[in-house]
Scaffold this motif. Structure first.
Motif, short mmCIF file in Angstrom:
data_model
loop_
_atom_site.label_atom_id
_atom_site.label_comp_id
_atom_site.label_asym_id
_atom_site.label_seq_id
_atom_site.Cartn_x
_atom_site.Cartn_y
_atom_site.Cartn_z
N ASP A 22 0.82 -1.20 0.00
CA ASP A 22 0.00 0.00 0.00
C ASP A 22 0.86 1.26 0.00
O ASP A 22 2.08 1.21 -0.18
CB ASP A 22 -0.95 -0.01 1.19
CG ASP A 22 -0.22 -0.16 2.52
OD1 ASP A 22 1.02 -0.08 2.51
OD2 ASP A 22 -0.88 -0.35 3.53
N GLY A 23 0.24 2.39 0.20
CA GLY A 23 0.92 3.68 0.15
C GLY A 23 1.98 3.87 1.21
O GLY A 23 2.88 4.70 1.05
N ARG A 24 1.91 3.11 2.29
CA ARG A 24 2.94 3.25 3.33
C ARG A 24 4.30 2.84 2.80
O ARG A 24 5.32 3.33 3.24
CB ARG A 24 2.60 2.39 4.54
CG ARG A 24 1.36 2.85 5.29
CD ARG A 24 1.05 1.92 6.43
NE ARG A 24 0.68 0.61 5.89
CZ ARG A 24 0.52 -0.48 6.62
NH1 ARG A 24 0.68 -0.44 7.92
NH2 ARG A 24 0.17 -1.62 6.06
N THR A 26 4.99 2.49 -0.82
CA THR A 26 5.30 3.10 -2.11
C THR A 26 5.56 4.59 -2.04
O THR A 26 6.06 5.16 -3.00
CB THR A 26 4.16 2.84 -3.10
OG1 THR A 26 2.95 3.39 -2.57
CG2 THR A 26 3.98 1.35 -3.34
N ARG A 27 5.25 5.23 -0.94
CA ARG A 27 5.45 6.69 -0.87
C ARG A 27 6.90 7.09 -0.64
O ARG A 27 7.27 8.23 -0.83
CB ARG A 27 4.56 7.29 0.21
CG ARG A 27 4.99 6.91 1.61
CD ARG A 27 4.15 7.60 2.67
NE ARG A 27 4.51 7.08 3.98
CZ ARG A 27 3.64 6.76 4.90
NH1 ARG A 27 2.36 6.91 4.68
NH2 ARG A 27 4.05 6.29 6.06
N HIS A 28 7.72 6.16 -0.24
CA HIS A 28 9.11 6.48 0.07
C HIS A 28 9.97 6.47 -1.20
O HIS A 28 9.73 5.69 -2.12
CB HIS A 28 9.68 5.48 1.08
CG HIS A 28 8.94 5.47 2.38
ND1 HIS A 28 9.03 6.50 3.28
CD2 HIS A 28 8.08 4.57 2.91
CE1 HIS A 28 8.26 6.24 4.32
NE2 HIS A 28 7.68 5.07 4.12
N TYR A 31 11.68 3.12 -2.28
CA TYR A 31 10.91 2.11 -3.00
C TYR A 31 11.13 2.26 -4.49
O TYR A 31 11.35 1.28 -5.20
CB TYR A 31 9.43 2.23 -2.65
CG TYR A 31 8.57 1.18 -3.30
CD1 TYR A 31 8.54 -0.11 -2.81
CD2 TYR A 31 7.80 1.48 -4.41
CE1 TYR A 31 7.76 -1.09 -3.40
CE2 TYR A 31 7.01 0.51 -5.02
CZ TYR A 31 6.99 -0.76 -4.51
OH TYR A 31 6.22 -1.72 -5.10
#
Length: 96
Positions: A22-24, A26-28, A31
């Motif tokens: 999830d976004g937790r 992919t937001r970094h 990643y």
């Protein structure tokens, strides 16, 4: 996935349409870097298997198979070197 997060490890796998990533994750920025590096490595192995003929080994034994792998990897590097951009010339000119 919960076990991995409980150990405070960030999974670096490709996100698909129905993925548990999830976004937790992919937001970094790490990643995106991880995916680019993974693609680069996979391209090498894909070339070695299709063009280099390493889908199946022709040799018996770890030493001979390893040598064949080294030779195919060397061929890949030589092919890659042909496509590298030329080195920029320095402002001072060529060395004397």
């Amino acid at each position: 996935m919960r076990d991995i997060r409980a150990r405070r490890v960030t999974p670096h796998v490709a996100q698909k349409q129905y993925s548990a990533i999830d976004g937790r994750t992919t937001r970094h920025a790490g990643y995106a870097v991880s995916l680019r590096l993974c693609k680069r490595v996979e391209e090498v192995f894909g070339w070695m298997k299709t063009v280099g003929g390493l889908r199946r080994t022709r040799y018996r034994g770890v030493d001979r198979t390893g040598l064949a792998g080294y030779l195919v990897a060397t061929a890949y590097n030589l092919v890659r070197m042909v496509n590298l951009p030329p080195e920029p010339e320095s402002a001072a000119g060529p060395p004397r």
